[in-house]
Design a protein around this motif. Structure first.
Motif, PDB file in Angstrom:
ATOM      1  N   TRP A 124       0.859  -1.176   0.000  1.00 55.26           N
ATOM      2  CA  TRP A 124       0.000   0.000   0.000  1.00 55.26           C
ATOM      3  C   TRP A 124       0.904   1.237   0.000  1.00 55.26           C
ATOM      4  O   TRP A 124       1.889   1.300   0.729  1.00 55.26           O
ATOM      5  N   PHE A 300     -13.432  -0.131  -3.882  1.00 53.32           N
ATOM      6  CA  PHE A 300     -11.992   0.079  -3.984  1.00 53.32           C
ATOM      7  C   PHE A 300     -11.470  -0.415  -5.340  1.00 53.32           C
ATOM      8  O   PHE A 300     -11.849  -1.486  -5.795  1.00 53.32           O
ATOM      9  N   SER A 302      -7.975  -1.398  -6.648  1.00 47.46           N
ATOM     10  CA  SER A 302      -6.622  -1.615  -6.144  1.00 47.46           C
ATOM     11  C   SER A 302      -6.031  -2.883  -6.742  1.00 47.46           C
ATOM     12  O   SER A 302      -6.701  -3.926  -6.820  1.00 47.46           O
ATOM     13  N   SER A 303      -4.772  -2.786  -7.144  1.00 49.20           N
ATOM     14  CA  SER A 303      -4.058  -3.970  -7.624  1.00 49.20           C
ATOM     15  C   SER A 303      -3.846  -4.969  -6.497  1.00 49.20           C
ATOM     16  O   SER A 303      -3.665  -6.170  -6.744  1.00 49.20           O
TER      17      SER A 303
END
Length: 324
Positions: A124, A300, A302-303
């Motif tokens: 993150w 969300f 997000s990878s």
């Protein structure tokens, strides 16, 4: 030369822009108050209650929303704003989570190890806009007191080609974080368990995790568990003083200039080795914003979620007291 000129101009603006958040009764500074702009952006005051704001720095902001633990929120116009902002103390009772400890009680020290990872792509990227909270259940009916918290961090190598070598030289950083402990309110973070402001400075010298000693805060684990949260505040000097670095980058788009939050180091590694999703995210500068579990389907993008990396693997050390 361009960088030097930018720094001089920025410092010149700040020298006439310092504002101090203070207790309206004692006139003491309010450390690390949250300064929200009302548009989803914001910043933090430092340990002396100071922050920097001018119309040159933030021309599109007309109101500030100031909040801090133990004080009533303050909403104030930026028109002719003064150099001091006064917050009124608010006497909120804490949940009854602190148990009177007996002297010389026998205990067993237990440790929940943090989940470490040095893969940059599993991390993150912290910004000042997000607070991350992790849930921990109580593991016994006996009294348990928190001793320390281990926050996993990932270090970056100066030389990308040598990033997989354990002895590679790491990029330096000095970053201030704020920590909160929350009661469990029907599965999401609720009231704070201590009104003391807890911050720490992380550097590359911490290695794979920063260990925070919380023994003196007398945090006893509630029956229905609790949350530990982490929030980046910005870069700090060697003494741990929060620096007035720029928190946003301005990028021109089709709809005009857009403020993109700056990513601060260190990176925070996420893991897929925890069976349940225990990690929650909140936008800190949006008033009344709700905590959301960090998982697919909650909005969300997000990878991390694409790789099922749902949790930030904080570690704990605590004392489990023996029955008399």
């Amino acid at each position: 030369m361009h960088k030097i000129l930018f720094i001089l101009v920025f410092i010149g603006q700040l020298s006439f822009a310092q504002i101090t958040v203070m207790d309206s009764i004692t006139k003491y500074p309010v450390s690390y108050a949250t300064i929200s702009f009302g548009n989803g952006n914001g910043l933090f005051a430092d340990d002396e209650g100071n922050f920097y704001f001018t119309k040159k720095l933030y021309p599109d902001i007309d109101s500030l929303f100031i909040s801090a633990l133990g004080f009533k929120d303050l909403n104030i116009s930026t028109q002719n704003i003064g150099t001091e902002l006064l917050l009124q103390p608010q006497a909120d009772e804490l949940d009854e989570v602190i148990v009177g400890a007996k002297l010389n009680r026998k205990f067993k020290k237990e440790t929940l190890k943090p989940y470490l990872d040095d893969d940059y792509y599993n991390c993150w990227l912290p910004t000042i806009e997000s607070e991350i909270a992790v849930y921990f259940p109580k593991t016994t009916t006996k009294d348990q007191k928190l001793s320390s918290v281990q926050f996993p961090i990932a270090l970056e190598s100066k030389d990308w080609k040598k990033r997989k070598r354990s002895n590679s030289e790491k990029k330096k950083f000095s970053t201030l974080f704020k920590v909160n402990f929350y009661a469990n309110n029907d599965g999401v973070p609720g009231k704070v368990l201590t009104y003391e402001t807890i911050v720490f400075r992380a550097t590359e010298k911490d290695g794979d995790a920063h260990q925070l000693n919380v023994e003196d805060y007398d945090i006893y684990i509630p029956e229905n568990g609790f949350f530990v949260s982490l929030q980046v505040m910005g870069y700090a000097n060697k003494a741990g003083k929060l620096l007035p670095n720029k928190k946003y980058k301005e990028i021109e788009s089709k709809n005009g200039m857009v403020k993109i939050p700056t990513n601060f180091r260190p990176l925070l590694p996420f893991t897929d080795e925890i069976e349940t999703n225990n990690t929650y995210i909140k936008r800190v500068f949006i008033s009344g914003n709700n905590w959301l579990k960090f998982e697919k389907g909650n909005g969300f993008k997000s990878s991390l979620l694409d790789k099922d990396l749902n949790n930030y693997g904080i570690g704990l050390t605590y004392k489990t007291f023996k029955d008399d």
